[in-house]
Design a protein around this motif. Sequence first.
Motif, PDB file in Angstrom:
ATOM      1  N   ILE A 144       0.853  -1.405  -0.023  1.00 11.40           N
ATOM      2  CA  ILE A 144       0.074   0.161  -0.321  1.00 11.40           C
ATOM      3  C   ILE A 144       0.862   1.385  -0.213  1.00 11.40           C
ATOM      4  CG2 ILE A 144      -1.522   0.927   1.549  1.00 11.40           C
ATOM      5  CD1 ILE A 144      -2.571  -1.089   2.061  1.00 11.40           C
ATOM      6  N   TRP A 145       2.351   1.296   1.017  1.00 13.52           N
ATOM      7  CA  TRP A 145       2.951   2.835   0.846  1.00 13.52           C
ATOM      8  C   TRP A 145       3.845   2.602  -0.285  1.00 13.52           C
ATOM      9  CZ3 TRP A 145       1.796   3.109   6.853  1.00 13.52           C
ATOM     10  CH2 TRP A 145       0.543   3.619   6.986  1.00 13.52           C
ATOM     11  N   GLY A 147       4.486   1.044  -3.098  1.00 10.39           N
ATOM     12  CA  GLY A 147       4.871   1.315  -4.038  1.00 10.39           C
ATOM     13  C   GLY A 147       4.799  -0.518  -4.577  1.00 10.39           C
ATOM     14  N   GLY A 148       3.675  -1.802  -3.704  1.00 10.83           N
ATOM     15  CA  GLY A 148       3.471  -2.121  -4.551  1.00 10.83           C
ATOM     16  C   GLY A 148       2.306  -3.069  -4.544  1.00 10.83           C
ATOM     17  N   MET A 149       1.730  -3.874  -4.966  1.00  9.29           N
ATOM     18  CA  MET A 149       0.572  -3.976  -5.800  1.00  9.29           C
ATOM     19  C   MET A 149      -0.745  -3.830  -5.543  1.00  9.29           C
ATOM     20  SD  MET A 149      -0.420  -7.986  -4.576  1.00  9.29           S
ATOM     21  CE  MET A 149      -1.168  -8.013  -2.596  1.00  9.29           C
ATOM     22  N   LEU A 150      -1.164  -3.350  -4.114  1.00 11.76           N
ATOM     23  CA  LEU A 150      -2.603  -2.358  -3.772  1.00 11.76           C
ATOM     24  C   LEU A 150      -1.812  -0.874  -4.092  1.00 11.76           C
ATOM     25  CD1 LEU A 150      -3.336  -4.290  -0.994  1.00 11.76           C
ATOM     26  CD2 LEU A 150      -3.693  -4.800  -3.337  1.00 11.76           C
ATOM     27  N   SER A 151      -1.202   0.201  -4.542  1.00 10.58           N
ATOM     28  CA  SER A 151      -0.895   1.128  -4.793  1.00 10.58           C
ATOM     29  C   SER A 151      -1.040   1.592  -6.032  1.00 10.58           C
ATOM     30  CB  SER A 151       0.762   1.549  -4.234  1.00 10.58           C
ATOM     31  OG  SER A 151       1.108   0.839  -5.223  1.00 10.58           O
ATOM     32  N   ASP A 152      -1.107   3.135  -6.654  1.00 13.03           N
ATOM     33  CA  ASP A 152      -0.829   3.369  -7.742  1.00 13.03           C
ATOM     34  C   ASP A 152      -0.347   2.551  -8.740  1.00 13.03           C
ATOM     35  OD1 ASP A 152      -3.023   5.025  -6.421  1.00 13.03           O
ATOM     36  OD2 ASP A 152      -1.467   7.040  -6.603  1.00 13.03           O
ATOM     37  N   GLY A 153      -0.979   2.334  -9.548  1.00 14.75           N
ATOM     38  CA  GLY A 153      -0.364   1.317 -11.414  1.00 14.75           C
ATOM     39  C   GLY A 153      -0.593  -0.326 -10.559  1.00 14.75           C
ATOM     40  N   GLY A 154      -0.800  -0.442  -9.520  1.00 21.59           N
ATOM     41  CA  GLY A 154      -1.012  -1.799  -9.250  1.00 21.59           C
ATOM     42  C   GLY A 154      -1.668  -2.527  -9.519  1.00 21.59           C
ATOM     43  N   LYS A 162      -6.172   3.910  -0.807  1.00 17.63           N
ATOM     44  CA  LYS A 162      -6.255   5.023  -0.700  1.00 17.63           C
ATOM     45  C   LYS A 162      -6.598   5.069   1.098  1.00 17.63           C
ATOM     46  CE  LYS A 162      -7.965   8.979  -3.733  1.00 17.63           C
ATOM     47  NZ  LYS A 162      -6.760   9.155  -4.169  1.00 17.63           N
ATOM     48  N   ASP A 163      -4.723   4.923   1.422  1.00 19.26           N
ATOM     49  CA  ASP A 163      -4.760   4.868   2.959  1.00 19.26           C
ATOM     50  C   ASP A 163      -4.264   5.412   3.308  1.00 19.26           C
ATOM     51  OD1 ASP A 163      -4.998   3.548   5.836  1.00 19.26           O
ATOM     52  OD2 ASP A 163      -4.582   1.550   5.079  1.00 19.26           O
ATOM     53  N   PHE A 164      -4.397   6.658   4.137  1.00 20.76           N
ATOM     54  CA  PHE A 164      -3.255   8.114   4.944  1.00 20.76           C
ATOM     55  C   PHE A 164      -2.742   7.372   5.426  1.00 20.76           C
ATOM     56  CE2 PHE A 164      -2.827  11.704   6.611  1.00 20.76           C
ATOM     57  CZ  PHE A 164      -1.751  12.406   5.647  1.00 20.76           C
TER      58      PHE A 164
END
Length: 394
Positions: A144-145, A147-154, A162-164
């Motif tokens: 999530i934070w 750059g892995g599979m659930l982030s933008d472009g994943g 979005k998980d602030f």
Amino acid sequence: MNGADTAWIIVATALVLFMTLPGLALFYGGLVRARNVLSTFMQCYSIACLMSVLWLAIGYSIAFGSGSTAFWGGLGKMFLSGVTADSLSGTLPEILFFAFQMTFAIITPALIVGAYVERISYGFVLIFSTLWMLLCYAPVVYWIWGGGMLSDGGIFGETGVKDFAGGIVVHETAGLAALVVAFFLGARKDKNKPPHNPGLVMVGAAMLWVGWFGFNGGSQLAADGGAASAIAVTHISAAAASLTWVLWERIKYGKASMVGMVTGTIAGLASITPASGFVGPVVALVIGGIAGILCQEAVGFVKNILKIDDTLDVFAVHGVGGIFGTIMIAIFVADASWAAQVGSVAIVGIYTVAVTVILVKVIDMAVKMRIGEEEEYTGLDLASHGERAYDTTS
């Protein structure tokens, strides 16, 4: 490097550590019986020390390494390899970013403590917390934070989840792990006795509330309006949830309790955490107001329907709160994706449950998970640590 950003994140790092030591320790310590206070403190303190060393050794590399896969960051930054005094992460010295994220790696497994206090072996706590942080928490951070599979472009395209500040990363993972551990551990022998010191509970909750400004405001990673907004909405959500919790409690039971009010505070804080960088005060008021009732109902559901003795309601408050806040982002934030928000909750949930079940089963074969009946009656303070918090036990 930006001096203002650096100064603020130094403060935020101290605030987030303050959440665990002493905030969470006092909050949990007040909720248990007198004969288990020191063991609860010991578990929180030991986890803080152990996670710090593990985060340096390998955890940070798994979560924020420059791995080329979608699943983990690799081992390239073990023991901060390649990180120098001049290394930057955005506008911050990278070693400060490491320290800030370390405090998150401390509090997440420490949250799970609330599910198993009063009946678990100390050795199991240390081994489980070690493996769970490395195999569950750190990879989810990367997804999530980092750059892995659930982030933008994943896997969800350009608009990732979005998980602030950790609705999924911290609260969902800790909440679900807590539920799993409590299920396999079984109920306490005398689970209906009240907290031994509600005053400590209030003091701990107040410390958590203050520390949460660093948790959410610091996640902006800058000293700017975004950080200020995150702090403001965090406070509003906590206040709203505190009020709706005791209002609902009064309607149902005829009395509003101190322990209930401060539990509502934590529910509001957990629920606003994922959304705190994306919503304004009015939305925070709505999220907190709903959370105070939703999480209270979840407490009853876990205890009365699922029949699981999650001792200090970790899943109902943190797990449900974090999941609820994450899904609310899809409703209130225009550029959020329903598929990314709900899908990420599901993926992380399944992974967390699977890893936790495996760890519980495997570790229990080597180190007995549950203490004996006589030790439970005596209390973990004496049985595990040879100390007492008070002259008499209750």
